[in-house]
Design a protein around this motif. Structure first.
Motif: not given
Length: 425
Positions: A187-192, A176-185, A146-157
């Motif tokens: 997580v940023s476009k670049d992160a998705l 087993q493991f998976a990736l868990g982007p919460h939702a499109i609202y 979850i990054d809400f479009g924040d560049p620092k959060k994107i880098a951290r996640f």
């Protein structure tokens, strides 16, 4: 370890089932008489299953396990206000040890109600790993992003995600493991886009909430000029490795897109009804060949993890919505909770047959809700609840017998104590 189950009802016929290791080794009448010396050598445990039916264990395709700690905390609210004003602030108070015990409580509830595999998305994943390993279940655990479009959060996640998948994360083959982007609202476009590439590189599933509310669709149209499914398609995000939770607000073309990309869907009828998210288009997706599993969602939006109850609501809500009593028959509800879940997660499960995983239940056929037994599947979907489960077996190990799970009193008392501490923070 080996287990010999005697006289269990299977497809209407009393039979024996031999479990060897993590798999079902043999099925047939009077296995001990047919191969006495072999069975006596390998069967360390013998269970008399007279007046019990053996069925595959249930698969919960979407939940947030440690939200057992938030059961009943903030009910009867609109989803976005519920998340922003109540749930997320409360979750910030949870420590890794809180999540461990909350996840153990979830595992206890699932064992007692017949679920042996669940797909989770939550914080402090190492704590959930510990809980799953300790309790003996299977799970697919999603690394939350979850990054809400924040560049620092994107880098951290991104860094956290890379580090997690670069190391050995569990000693148990059951996890087993998976990736868990919460939702499109969230997580940023670049992160998705980055997550989609990362998943392909690592051969991972992606677990995401999608088109859950009308507002989500409207916000996506406003921000990107596209509906959520089209937005993800254009990002190159969609594929057979995607598990979409909810998937309610879809038009016909979006359903075609999901089917074309072989996206899997977790249907969550109780959560959808409680949060008034909308009507899931079950029959239209089924007609397109989409694989649909069944899940409970978390305990703050359900408020339990009983997949028997979930099957009943799934079958009933679609009858009510369509005015058609054949809209979602009992056999389809049962399939959503068993064989479809197995297909989604690549499990040799969902059926009682030689070679399949020894993840199974013994149901008490003397339980009032299962008497009389005109049709077991109908009884399981329309009459039963988790209290009908007598024995739960996962990976060839008995996790519950005669409704008793070792250590359950300690888990309950610890969670009660932790809630008092959390509320004081």
């Amino acid at each position: 370890m080996s287990i010999l189950i005697k006289n269990a009802l299977l497809d209407g016929v009393p039979t024996d089932v031999l479990i060897r290791g993590e798999h079902i080794a043999d099925i047939g009448p009077d296995l001990k008489a047919a191969a006495e010396t072999v069975v006596e050598t390998v069967a360390k445990t013998v269970i008399d299953a007279t007046d019990k039916a053996i069925v595959p264990a249930l698969i919960n395709a979407h939940t947030h396990a440690a939200m057992t700690l938030l059961r009943g905390y903030a009910d009867d609210m609109e989803l976005h206000s519920w998340l922003n004003d109540q749930i997320w602030p409360m979750e910030q108070k949870l420590t890794p040890e809180d999540v461990y015990w909350g996840s153990k409580l979830a595992c206890l509830e699932m064992i007692k109600t017949g679920t042996t595999y669940f797909c989770d998305m939550y914080w402090h994943m190492p704590s959930t790993i510990r809980a799953v390993e300790d309790m003996g279940l299977r799970a697919m655990l999603s690394s939350v992003f979850i990054d809400f479009g924040d560049p620092k959060k994107i880098a951290r996640f991104k860094k956290r995600t890379q580090e997690f998948f670069d190391r050995q994360n569990t000693s148990a083959s059951r996890v087993q493991f998976a990736l868990g982007p919460h939702a499109i609202y969230t997580v940023s476009k670049d992160a998705l886009a980055w997550l989609a590439d990362f998943a392909r590189e690592k051969s991972l599933m992606i677990h995401i909430h999608l088109s859950e509310t009308k507002r989500e669709v409207e916000d996506c149209l406003s921000a990107h000029g596209l509906t959520p499914v089209r937005y993800l398609r254009d990002l190159g995000f969609l594929g057979p490795n995607i598990l979409a939770a909810h998937a309610i607000w879809l038009d016909a073309e979006e359903m075609d897109i999901l089917a074309e990309h072989e996206v899997k869907i977790a249907h969550l009828p109780v959560s959808n009804m409680k949060l008034c998210s909308g009507a899931f288009p079950y029959r239209r997706l089924l007609a397109r060949g989409v694989c649909i599993g069944l899940g409970t969602d978390g305990c703050s939006s359900n408020n339990n993890l009983d997949m028997f109850e979930e099957m009943k609501f799934a079958a009933l809500v679609h009858k009510s919505l369509t005015g058609d009593p054949t809209a979602l028959p009992a056999a389809q509800a049962w399939a959503c909770a068993t064989i479809n879940g197995a297909k989604i997660f690549g499990l040799e499960a969902g059926r009682i047959a030689p070679g399949m995983l020894a993840d199974c239940l013994l149901l008490d056929l003397n339980h009032p809700q299962l008497v009389p037994n005109h049709n077991l599947i109908s009884n399981m979907v329309y009459a039963a609840n988790g209290d009908c489960v007598h024995t739960t077996i996962c990976a060839g190990k008995i996790l519950m017998q005669d409704r008793h799970v070792p250590g359950e009193a300690e888990i309950i008392q610890e969670c009660k104590a932790r809630i008092s501490a959390i509320l004081k923070r």
